[in-house]
Design a protein around this motif. Structure first.
Motif, PDB file in Angstrom:
ATOM      1  N   HIS A 269     -66.846 -92.996 -39.521  1.00 11.92           N
ATOM      2  CA  HIS A 269     -67.132 -93.984 -38.471  1.00 11.92           C
ATOM      3  C   HIS A 269     -66.441 -93.592 -37.165  1.00 11.92           C
ATOM      4  CE1 HIS A 269     -69.229 -97.013 -40.836  1.00 11.92           C
ATOM      5  NE2 HIS A 269     -68.336 -96.864 -41.788  1.00 11.92           N
ATOM      6  N   VAL A 270     -65.200 -93.107 -37.293  1.00 13.42           N
ATOM      7  CA  VAL A 270     -64.445 -92.722 -36.100  1.00 13.42           C
ATOM      8  C   VAL A 270     -65.161 -91.605 -35.364  1.00 13.42           C
ATOM      9  CG1 VAL A 270     -62.245 -91.821 -35.246  1.00 13.42           C
ATOM     10  CG2 VAL A 270     -62.267 -93.444 -37.152  1.00 13.42           C
ATOM     11  N   VAL A 271     -65.633 -90.619 -36.119  1.00 13.15           N
ATOM     12  CA  VAL A 271     -66.343 -89.501 -35.491  1.00 13.15           C
ATOM     13  C   VAL A 271     -67.633 -89.979 -34.839  1.00 13.15           C
ATOM     14  CG1 VAL A 271     -67.565 -87.343 -35.955  1.00 13.15           C
ATOM     15  CG2 VAL A 271     -65.320 -87.738 -36.959  1.00 13.15           C
ATOM     16  N   GLU A 272     -68.362 -90.861 -35.513  1.00 13.71           N
ATOM     17  CA  GLU A 272     -69.582 -91.408 -34.916  1.00 13.71           C
ATOM     18  C   GLU A 272     -69.271 -92.112 -33.597  1.00 13.71           C
ATOM     19  OE1 GLU A 272     -71.337 -93.975 -37.773  1.00 13.71           O
ATOM     20  OE2 GLU A 272     -71.807 -92.372 -39.193  1.00 13.71           O
ATOM     21  N   ASN A 273     -68.169 -92.844 -33.571  1.00 12.76           N
ATOM     22  CA  ASN A 273     -67.772 -93.537 -32.345  1.00 12.76           C
ATOM     23  C   ASN A 273     -67.384 -92.545 -31.252  1.00 12.76           C
ATOM     24  OD1 ASN A 273     -68.107 -95.984 -33.689  1.00 12.76           O
ATOM     25  ND2 ASN A 273     -65.956 -96.139 -34.254  1.00 12.76           N
ATOM     26  N   MET A 274     -66.558 -91.564 -31.615  1.00 10.94           N
ATOM     27  CA  MET A 274     -66.087 -90.588 -30.633  1.00 10.94           C
ATOM     28  C   MET A 274     -67.235 -89.768 -30.063  1.00 10.94           C
ATOM     29  SD  MET A 274     -62.850 -90.625 -29.947  1.00 10.94           S
ATOM     30  CE  MET A 274     -61.406 -91.508 -30.535  1.00 10.94           C
ATOM     31  N   ALA A 275     -68.236 -89.495 -30.893  1.00 11.99           N
ATOM     32  CA  ALA A 275     -69.374 -88.700 -30.434  1.00 11.99           C
ATOM     33  C   ALA A 275     -70.177 -89.413 -29.359  1.00 11.99           C
ATOM     34  CB  ALA A 275     -70.275 -88.352 -31.620  1.00 11.99           C
ATOM     35  N   LYS A 276     -70.019 -90.722 -29.259  1.00 18.61           N
ATOM     36  CA  LYS A 276     -70.727 -91.501 -28.236  1.00 18.61           C
ATOM     37  C   LYS A 276     -70.000 -91.478 -26.895  1.00 18.61           C
ATOM     38  CE  LYS A 276     -73.047 -94.811 -31.343  1.00 18.61           C
ATOM     39  NZ  LYS A 276     -72.677 -94.263 -32.661  1.00 18.61           N
ATOM     40  N   LEU A 277     -68.774 -90.968 -26.868  1.00 17.30           N
ATOM     41  CA  LEU A 277     -68.003 -90.909 -25.634  1.00 17.30           C
ATOM     42  C   LEU A 277     -68.311 -89.618 -24.881  1.00 17.30           C
ATOM     43  CD1 LEU A 277     -64.491 -92.102 -26.918  1.00 17.30           C
ATOM     44  CD2 LEU A 277     -66.405 -93.484 -26.098  1.00 17.30           C
ATOM     45  N   PRO A 278     -67.989 -89.547 -23.600  1.00 12.34           N
ATOM     46  CA  PRO A 278     -68.147 -88.288 -22.862  1.00 12.34           C
ATOM     47  C   PRO A 278     -67.310 -87.182 -23.507  1.00 12.34           C
ATOM     48  CG  PRO A 278     -67.689 -90.110 -21.362  1.00 12.34           C
ATOM     49  CD  PRO A 278     -67.465 -90.633 -22.741  1.00 12.34           C
ATOM     50  N   GLU A 279     -67.783 -85.955 -23.418  1.00 10.35           N
ATOM     51  CA  GLU A 279     -67.030 -84.834 -23.996  1.00 10.35           C
ATOM     52  C   GLU A 279     -65.633 -84.748 -23.394  1.00 10.35           C
ATOM     53  OE1 GLU A 279     -67.966 -80.260 -25.198  1.00 10.35           O
ATOM     54  OE2 GLU A 279     -68.257 -80.787 -23.084  1.00 10.35           O
ATOM     55  N   SER A 280     -65.493 -85.142 -22.150  1.00 17.69           N
ATOM     56  CA  SER A 280     -64.177 -85.093 -21.507  1.00 17.69           C
ATOM     57  C   SER A 280     -63.171 -85.970 -22.236  1.00 17.69           C
ATOM     58  CB  SER A 280     -64.286 -85.527 -20.038  1.00 17.69           C
ATOM     59  OG  SER A 280     -64.798 -86.853 -19.943  1.00 17.69           O
ATOM     60  N   ASP A 281     -63.629 -87.068 -22.827  1.00 22.08           N
ATOM     61  CA  ASP A 281     -62.726 -87.938 -23.584  1.00 22.08           C
ATOM     62  C   ASP A 281     -62.291 -87.276 -24.881  1.00 22.08           C
ATOM     63  OD1 ASP A 281     -62.609 -89.961 -21.739  1.00 22.08           O
ATOM     64  OD2 ASP A 281     -64.042 -91.277 -22.754  1.00 22.08           O
ATOM     65  N   ARG A 282     -63.196 -86.579 -25.542  1.00 22.02           N
ATOM     66  CA  ARG A 282     -62.817 -85.876 -26.768  1.00 22.02           C
ATOM     67  C   ARG A 282     -61.851 -84.735 -26.448  1.00 22.02           C
ATOM     68  NH1 ARG A 282     -68.242 -87.010 -27.367  1.00 22.02           N
ATOM     69  NH2 ARG A 282     -68.995 -84.878 -26.976  1.00 22.02           N
ATOM     70  N   LYS A 283     -62.080 -84.070 -25.333  1.00 21.82           N
ATOM     71  CA  LYS A 283     -61.143 -83.023 -24.913  1.00 21.82           C
ATOM     72  C   LYS A 283     -59.774 -83.620 -24.587  1.00 21.82           C
ATOM     73  CE  LYS A 283     -64.449 -79.652 -23.038  1.00 21.82           C
ATOM     74  NZ  LYS A 283     -64.916 -78.950 -21.807  1.00 21.82           N
ATOM     75  N   ALA A 284     -59.777 -84.802 -24.019  1.00 23.87           N
ATOM     76  CA  ALA A 284     -58.514 -85.465 -23.684  1.00 23.87           C
ATOM     77  C   ALA A 284     -57.730 -85.808 -24.944  1.00 23.87           C
ATOM     78  CB  ALA A 284     -58.793 -86.722 -22.866  1.00 23.87           C
ATOM     79  N   VAL A 285     -58.420 -86.298 -25.979  1.00 23.08           N
ATOM     80  CA  VAL A 285     -57.750 -86.594 -27.247  1.00 23.08           C
ATOM     81  C   VAL A 285     -57.175 -85.319 -27.851  1.00 23.08           C
ATOM     82  CG1 VAL A 285     -58.097 -87.378 -29.621  1.00 23.08           C
ATOM     83  CG2 VAL A 285     -59.119 -88.651 -27.719  1.00 23.08           C
ATOM     84  N   ALA A 286     -57.936 -84.232 -27.800  1.00 26.87           N
ATOM     85  CA  ALA A 286     -57.453 -82.955 -28.329  1.00 26.87           C
ATOM     86  C   ALA A 286     -56.208 -82.491 -27.583  1.00 26.87           C
ATOM     87  CB  ALA A 286     -58.556 -81.905 -28.227  1.00 26.87           C
ATOM     88  N   ALA A 287     -56.199 -82.657 -26.274  1.00 33.35           N
ATOM     89  CA  ALA A 287     -55.026 -82.275 -25.487  1.00 33.35           C
ATOM     90  C   ALA A 287     -53.831 -83.149 -25.830  1.00 33.35           C
ATOM     91  CB  ALA A 287     -55.353 -82.377 -23.997  1.00 33.35           C
ATOM     92  N   TYR A 288     -54.079 -84.433 -26.049  1.00 36.84           N
ATOM     93  CA  TYR A 288     -52.988 -85.351 -26.423  1.00 36.84           C
ATOM     94  C   TYR A 288     -52.352 -84.951 -27.745  1.00 36.84           C
ATOM     95  CZ  TYR A 288     -50.879 -89.458 -28.583  1.00 36.84           C
ATOM     96  OH  TYR A 288     -50.021 -90.299 -29.260  1.00 36.84           O
ATOM     97  N   LEU A 289     -53.176 -84.593 -28.725  1.00 34.69           N
ATOM     98  CA  LEU A 289     -52.637 -84.271 -30.050  1.00 34.69           C
ATOM     99  C   LEU A 289     -51.679 -83.092 -30.008  1.00 34.69           C
ATOM    100  CD1 LEU A 289     -55.782 -84.765 -32.328  1.00 34.69           C
ATOM    101  CD2 LEU A 289     -53.750 -86.230 -32.179  1.00 34.69           C
ATOM    102  N   GLN A 290     -51.851 -82.215 -29.035  1.00 38.32           N
ATOM    103  CA  GLN A 290     -50.929 -81.075 -28.906  1.00 38.32           C
ATOM    104  C   GLN A 290     -49.550 -81.525 -28.461  1.00 38.32           C
ATOM    105  OE1 GLN A 290     -51.846 -77.862 -29.780  1.00 38.32           O
ATOM    106  NE2 GLN A 290     -53.748 -78.843 -30.454  1.00 38.32           N
ATOM    107  N   LEU A 291     -49.437 -82.728 -27.883  1.00 39.86           N
ATOM    108  CA  LEU A 291     -48.158 -83.242 -27.389  1.00 39.86           C
ATOM    109  C   LEU A 291     -47.350 -83.948 -28.460  1.00 39.86           C
ATOM    110  CD1 LEU A 291     -49.361 -84.895 -24.044  1.00 39.86           C
ATOM    111  CD2 LEU A 291     -48.332 -82.621 -24.313  1.00 39.86           C
ATOM    112  N   VAL A 292     -47.985 -84.330 -29.551  1.00 38.30           N
ATOM    113  CA  VAL A 292     -47.319 -85.126 -30.588  1.00 38.30           C
ATOM    114  C   VAL A 292     -46.270 -84.263 -31.296  1.00 38.30           C
ATOM    115  CG1 VAL A 292     -47.665 -86.416 -32.717  1.00 38.30           C
ATOM    116  CG2 VAL A 292     -49.371 -86.541 -30.878  1.00 38.30           C
ATOM    117  N   PRO A 293     -45.034 -84.761 -31.489  1.00 43.80           N
ATOM    118  CA  PRO A 293     -44.023 -83.984 -32.194  1.00 43.80           C
ATOM    119  C   PRO A 293     -44.497 -83.555 -33.587  1.00 43.80           C
ATOM    120  CG  PRO A 293     -43.029 -85.867 -31.121  1.00 43.80           C
ATOM    121  CD  PRO A 293     -44.508 -86.037 -30.983  1.00 43.80           C
ATOM    122  N   ALA A 294     -44.268 -82.299 -33.907  1.00 46.54           N
ATOM    123  CA  ALA A 294     -44.723 -81.759 -35.181  1.00 46.54           C
ATOM    124  C   ALA A 294     -43.913 -82.308 -36.338  1.00 46.54           C
ATOM    125  CB  ALA A 294     -44.625 -80.232 -35.158  1.00 46.54           C
TER     126      ALA A 294
END
Length: 296
Positions: A269-294
Protein backbone atom coordinates in the motif's frame (compact mmCIF):
# COMPACT_ATOMS: atom_id res chain seq x y z
CA UNK A 1 -7.80 8.01 62.74
CA UNK A 2 -10.00 10.82 61.41
CA UNK A 3 -6.93 12.97 60.78
CA UNK A 4 -5.21 10.09 58.97
CA UNK A 5 -8.31 9.48 56.86
CA UNK A 6 -8.54 13.17 56.03
CA UNK A 7 -4.87 13.26 55.05
CA UNK A 8 -5.21 10.18 52.82
CA UNK A 9 -8.36 11.58 51.22
CA UNK A 10 -6.61 14.88 50.54
CA UNK A 11 -3.70 13.07 48.87
CA UNK A 12 -6.09 11.02 46.75
CA UNK A 13 -8.06 14.08 45.69
CA UNK A 14 -4.89 16.01 44.88
CA UNK A 15 -3.57 13.05 42.88
CA UNK A 16 -6.81 12.71 40.97
CA UNK A 17 -6.88 16.43 40.30
CA UNK A 18 -3.32 16.29 39.03
CA UNK A 19 -4.22 13.37 36.77
CA UNK A 20 -7.16 15.28 35.31
CA UNK A 21 -4.99 18.35 34.74
CA UNK A 22 -2.09 16.48 33.13
CA UNK A 23 -4.28 14.23 31.01
CA UNK A 24 -6.56 16.94 29.62
CA UNK A 25 -6.92 17.03 25.80
CA UNK A 26 -5.32 19.99 24.04
CA UNK A 27 -6.53 21.83 20.95
CA UNK A 28 -4.53 23.20 18.08
CA UNK A 29 -3.70 26.88 18.00
CA UNK A 30 -6.89 28.09 16.32
CA UNK A 31 -5.07 31.11 14.96
CA UNK A 32 -2.96 28.89 12.71
CA UNK A 33 -6.10 27.90 10.80
CA UNK A 34 -7.90 31.25 10.65
CA UNK A 35 -8.63 32.13 7.05
CA UNK A 36 -7.01 29.02 5.55
CA UNK A 37 -8.66 27.75 2.38
CA UNK A 38 -7.97 24.22 1.30
CA UNK A 39 -6.89 23.27 -2.22
CA UNK A 40 -8.35 19.85 -3.06
CA UNK A 41 -5.85 19.19 -5.87
CA UNK A 42 -2.91 19.70 -3.53
CA UNK A 43 -4.78 17.80 -0.83
CA UNK A 44 -4.89 14.70 -3.01
CA UNK A 45 -1.09 14.45 -2.88
CA UNK A 46 -1.18 14.90 0.91
CA UNK A 47 -3.85 12.18 1.07
CA UNK A 48 -1.72 9.62 -0.74
CA UNK A 49 1.49 10.57 1.07
CA UNK A 50 -0.26 10.24 4.43
CA UNK A 51 -1.67 6.81 3.55
CA UNK A 52 -5.24 7.59 4.59
CA UNK A 53 -6.83 5.05 2.26
CA UNK A 54 -4.43 2.30 3.30
CA UNK A 55 -6.09 2.15 6.71
CA UNK A 56 -9.56 3.59 6.25
CA UNK A 57 -10.68 1.91 3.00
CA UNK A 58 -11.77 -1.72 2.90
CA UNK A 59 -8.83 -4.12 3.13
CA UNK A 60 -9.32 -5.39 -0.43
CA UNK A 61 -10.32 -2.05 -1.99
CA UNK A 62 -8.96 -1.23 -5.43
CA UNK A 63 -9.33 1.72 -7.76
CA UNK A 64 -12.25 4.01 -6.98
CA UNK A 65 -13.18 1.91 -3.93
CA UNK A 66 -9.98 3.08 -2.23
CA UNK A 67 -11.62 6.47 -1.90
CA UNK A 68 -14.56 5.13 0.11
CA UNK A 69 -13.20 5.62 3.62
CA UNK A 70 -15.81 3.57 5.47
CA UNK A 71 -13.26 2.04 7.87
CA UNK A 72 -13.42 -1.45 9.31
CA UNK A 73 -9.85 -2.70 8.94
CA UNK A 74 -8.48 -4.18 12.16
CA UNK A 75 -4.97 -3.49 13.45
CA UNK A 76 -3.83 -5.86 16.20
CA UNK A 77 -1.36 -4.78 18.86
CA UNK A 78 -0.16 -5.73 22.31
CA UNK A 79 -2.86 -3.43 23.74
CA UNK A 80 -5.80 -4.81 21.81
CA UNK A 81 -7.18 -4.61 18.30
CA UNK A 82 -7.88 -1.18 16.87
CA UNK A 83 -10.50 -0.74 14.16
CA UNK A 84 -10.23 2.06 11.59
CA UNK A 85 -13.30 4.32 11.82
CA UNK A 86 -15.44 5.76 9.06
CA UNK A 87 -13.84 9.05 8.01
CA UNK A 88 -15.89 9.55 4.86
CA UNK A 89 -17.87 12.81 4.41
CA UNK A 90 -21.06 11.17 5.69
CA UNK A 91 -22.54 13.70 8.18
CA UNK A 92 -23.81 11.02 10.59
CA UNK A 93 -21.39 8.08 10.48
CA UNK A 94 -18.36 9.89 9.09
CA UNK A 95 -16.74 13.28 9.54
CA UNK A 96 -18.95 15.29 7.20
CA UNK A 97 -19.59 18.75 8.60
CA UNK A 98 -16.47 18.86 10.77
CA UNK A 99 -14.80 22.25 10.88
CA UNK A 100 -11.18 22.63 9.85
CA UNK A 101 -10.16 23.06 13.51
CA UNK A 102 -12.03 19.90 14.52
CA UNK A 103 -10.34 18.02 11.69
CA UNK A 104 -6.92 19.43 12.64
CA UNK A 105 -7.46 18.46 16.28
CA UNK A 106 -8.10 14.86 15.29
CA UNK A 107 -5.28 14.60 12.76
CA UNK A 108 -2.53 16.46 14.58
CA UNK A 109 -3.54 16.30 18.26
CA UNK A 110 -5.37 12.99 18.51
CA UNK A 111 -8.49 14.65 19.90
CA UNK A 112 -11.96 13.75 18.62
CA UNK A 113 -14.79 16.12 17.82
CA UNK A 114 -16.31 15.58 21.27
CA UNK A 115 -13.01 16.28 23.02
CA UNK A 116 -12.02 12.67 23.67
CA UNK A 117 -8.47 11.37 23.24
CA UNK A 118 -7.95 9.21 20.17
CA UNK A 119 -5.75 6.14 20.22
CA UNK A 120 -2.30 6.55 18.62
CA UNK A 121 -3.19 3.86 16.09
CA UNK A 122 -3.97 7.11 14.26
CA UNK A 123 -0.38 8.33 13.79
CA UNK A 124 -0.94 11.84 15.09
CA UNK A 125 2.48 11.68 16.74
CA UNK A 126 3.78 12.05 13.17
CA UNK A 127 0.97 14.14 11.70
CA UNK A 128 1.53 16.74 14.44
CA UNK A 129 4.40 18.00 12.26
CA UNK A 130 2.10 18.68 9.29
CA UNK A 131 1.89 22.21 7.96
CA UNK A 132 -1.53 23.80 8.65
CA UNK A 133 -1.99 24.46 4.94
CA UNK A 134 -1.46 20.77 4.19
CA UNK A 135 -4.09 19.91 6.80
CA UNK A 136 -6.51 22.33 5.15
CA UNK A 137 -5.73 20.93 1.69
CA UNK A 138 -6.21 17.37 2.92
CA UNK A 139 -9.60 18.23 4.36
CA UNK A 140 -10.65 19.93 1.12
CA UNK A 141 -9.84 16.75 -0.82
CA UNK A 142 -11.51 14.42 1.67
CA UNK A 143 -14.66 16.55 1.73
CA UNK A 144 -15.17 15.64 -1.92
CA UNK A 145 -14.83 11.86 -1.51
CA UNK A 146 -17.80 9.45 -1.58
CA UNK A 147 -19.82 9.33 1.63
CA UNK A 148 -20.51 6.03 3.37
CA UNK A 149 -23.23 5.41 5.97
CA UNK A 150 -21.35 2.41 7.38
CA UNK A 151 -21.15 2.79 11.18
CA UNK A 152 -17.70 2.76 12.75
CA UNK A 153 -16.95 -0.38 14.71
CA UNK A 154 -15.67 -0.20 18.29
CA UNK A 155 -12.07 -0.91 19.16
CA UNK A 156 -11.42 -4.21 20.90
CA UNK A 157 -9.37 -2.86 23.78
CA UNK A 158 -9.68 -4.06 27.38
CA UNK A 159 -8.94 -2.53 30.76
CA UNK A 160 -6.93 -0.43 31.54
CA UNK A 161 -6.25 0.64 27.95
CA UNK A 162 -9.91 1.45 27.40
CA UNK A 163 -9.61 4.40 29.81
CA UNK A 164 -9.25 7.13 27.20
CA UNK A 165 -8.26 9.81 29.67
CA UNK A 166 -5.04 7.92 30.38
CA UNK A 167 -3.98 8.62 26.80
CA UNK A 168 -3.32 12.18 27.93
CA UNK A 169 -0.50 10.86 30.10
CA UNK A 170 0.76 8.74 27.20
CA UNK A 171 0.89 11.85 25.04
CA UNK A 172 2.69 13.76 27.78
CA UNK A 173 5.34 11.04 27.94
CA UNK A 174 5.81 10.19 24.28
CA UNK A 175 4.35 12.79 21.95
CA UNK A 176 7.05 14.79 20.18
CA UNK A 177 6.82 17.62 17.69
CA UNK A 178 10.54 17.98 16.95
CA UNK A 179 12.29 16.28 14.05
CA UNK A 180 14.37 13.16 14.64
CA UNK A 181 16.88 14.19 11.98
CA UNK A 182 17.91 17.75 12.73
CA UNK A 183 20.68 19.98 11.44
CA UNK A 184 21.42 21.86 8.23
CA UNK A 185 19.53 19.95 5.55
CA UNK A 186 19.28 20.68 1.83
CA UNK A 187 15.82 21.54 0.44
CA UNK A 188 15.57 18.01 -0.97
CA UNK A 189 16.51 16.41 2.35
CA UNK A 190 14.10 18.70 4.18
CA UNK A 191 11.27 17.63 1.88
CA UNK A 192 12.22 13.99 2.37
CA UNK A 193 12.18 14.43 6.13
CA UNK A 194 8.75 16.02 5.99
CA UNK A 195 7.37 13.12 3.99
CA UNK A 196 9.10 10.37 5.98
CA UNK A 197 8.71 11.73 9.52
CA UNK A 198 5.36 13.52 9.17
CA UNK A 199 3.12 12.56 6.24
CA UNK A 200 4.14 8.96 5.54
CA UNK A 201 4.87 8.32 9.26
CA UNK A 202 7.58 5.75 8.42
CA UNK A 203 8.78 5.63 12.02
CA UNK A 204 5.41 4.36 13.26
CA UNK A 205 6.15 0.94 11.77
CA UNK A 206 9.92 0.83 11.28
CA UNK A 207 10.98 2.07 14.75
CA UNK A 208 10.91 -0.15 17.87
CA UNK A 209 8.68 0.78 20.79
CA UNK A 210 8.99 0.51 24.55
CA UNK A 211 6.63 -1.42 26.81
CA UNK A 212 4.10 1.43 26.79
CA UNK A 213 4.12 1.83 23.03
CA UNK A 214 6.36 4.90 22.87
CA UNK A 215 8.76 5.13 19.94
CA UNK A 216 12.43 4.51 20.74
CA UNK A 217 13.72 7.43 18.72
CA UNK A 218 17.36 6.55 19.49
CA UNK A 219 16.82 3.49 17.27
CA UNK A 220 14.98 5.39 14.53
CA UNK A 221 13.90 3.22 11.58
CA UNK A 222 15.97 0.28 12.81
CA UNK A 223 13.14 -2.24 12.52
CA UNK A 224 10.50 -3.56 14.90
CA UNK A 225 8.32 -6.58 15.59
CA UNK A 226 5.21 -6.69 13.46
CA UNK A 227 2.26 -5.77 15.73
CA UNK A 228 0.32 -8.67 14.21
CA UNK A 229 2.85 -11.03 15.76
CA UNK A 230 3.96 -12.33 12.37
CA UNK A 231 7.47 -11.49 11.26
CA UNK A 232 9.43 -8.30 11.67
CA UNK A 233 9.33 -4.91 10.00
CA UNK A 234 12.79 -4.34 8.50
CA UNK A 235 15.62 -2.06 9.46
CA UNK A 236 15.83 0.65 6.79
CA UNK A 237 18.77 2.60 8.20
CA UNK A 238 22.02 2.68 6.17
CA UNK A 239 23.38 0.07 8.58
CA UNK A 240 21.16 -2.55 6.99
CA UNK A 241 19.62 -1.07 3.87
CA UNK A 242 22.57 -0.65 1.52
CA UNK A 243 20.57 0.28 -1.58
CA UNK A 244 21.54 3.31 -3.60
CA UNK A 245 19.23 6.30 -3.75
CA UNK A 246 18.21 5.19 -7.24
CA UNK A 247 17.33 1.74 -5.86
CA UNK A 248 15.10 3.31 -3.20
CA UNK A 249 13.36 5.49 -5.79
CA UNK A 250 12.73 2.46 -8.00
CA UNK A 251 11.34 0.47 -5.06
CA UNK A 252 8.98 3.31 -4.10
CA UNK A 253 7.87 3.55 -7.72
CA UNK A 254 7.49 -0.05 -8.89
CA UNK A 255 7.79 -2.14 -5.74
CA UNK A 256 10.79 -4.06 -7.11
CA UNK A 257 13.99 -4.43 -5.11
CA UNK A 258 17.50 -4.49 -6.60
CA UNK A 259 17.38 -8.26 -6.05
CA UNK A 260 14.28 -8.48 -8.29
CA UNK A 261 12.02 -9.31 -5.36
CA UNK A 262 8.72 -7.49 -5.04
CA UNK A 263 7.02 -5.64 -2.22
CA UNK A 264 4.42 -7.45 -0.13
CA UNK A 265 2.16 -7.02 2.89
CA UNK A 266 1.11 -3.60 4.07
CA UNK A 267 4.19 -2.08 2.44
CA UNK A 268 2.52 -2.71 -0.92
CA UNK A 269 0.00 0.00 0.00
CA UNK A 270 2.84 2.36 0.87
CA UNK A 271 4.46 1.83 -2.51
CA UNK A 272 1.15 2.36 -4.29
CA UNK A 273 0.75 5.63 -2.41
CA UNK A 274 4.32 6.79 -3.05
CA UNK A 275 4.02 5.98 -6.75
CA UNK A 276 1.24 8.58 -6.98
CA UNK A 277 3.59 11.34 -5.79
CA UNK A 278 5.98 13.30 -8.03
CA UNK A 279 9.29 11.52 -8.62
CA UNK A 280 11.00 14.41 -6.85
CA UNK A 281 9.25 13.37 -3.63
CA UNK A 282 10.49 9.80 -3.92
CA UNK A 283 13.99 11.11 -4.56
CA UNK A 284 13.64 13.31 -1.49
CA UNK A 285 12.72 10.31 0.68
CA UNK A 286 15.72 8.41 -0.68
CA UNK A 287 18.00 11.33 0.15
CA UNK A 288 16.53 11.53 3.66
CA UNK A 289 17.16 7.85 4.37
CA UNK A 290 20.88 8.40 3.77
CA UNK A 291 20.87 10.83 6.73
CA UNK A 292 19.42 8.39 9.26
CA UNK A 293 22.02 7.08 11.76
CA UNK A 294 23.07 3.56 10.85
CA UNK A 295 21.94 0.72 13.09
CA UNK A 296 23.25 -2.76 12.40
Amino acid sequence: MSRLFSAVLAVVLLGFGGFLLLSAPHSVDVGLYDGLKGDAAKGELVFWAAGCASCHAAADAKGAQELVLAGGQQFPSAFGSFVAPNISPDPVQGIGGWTLVEFANAVTQGVGKDGEHLYPALPYNAYNKMLPQDVADLKAFMDGLPASAEPSKPHQVGFPFNIRRSLGIWKLLFERTDWVIAGDLTPEQTRGRYIAEALAHCGECHTPRNALGGLQRSAWLSGAPNPSGKGRIPNITPGKLTWSEADVVEYLTSGFTPEFDSVGGHMAHVVENMAKLPESDRKAVAAYLQLVPAVK
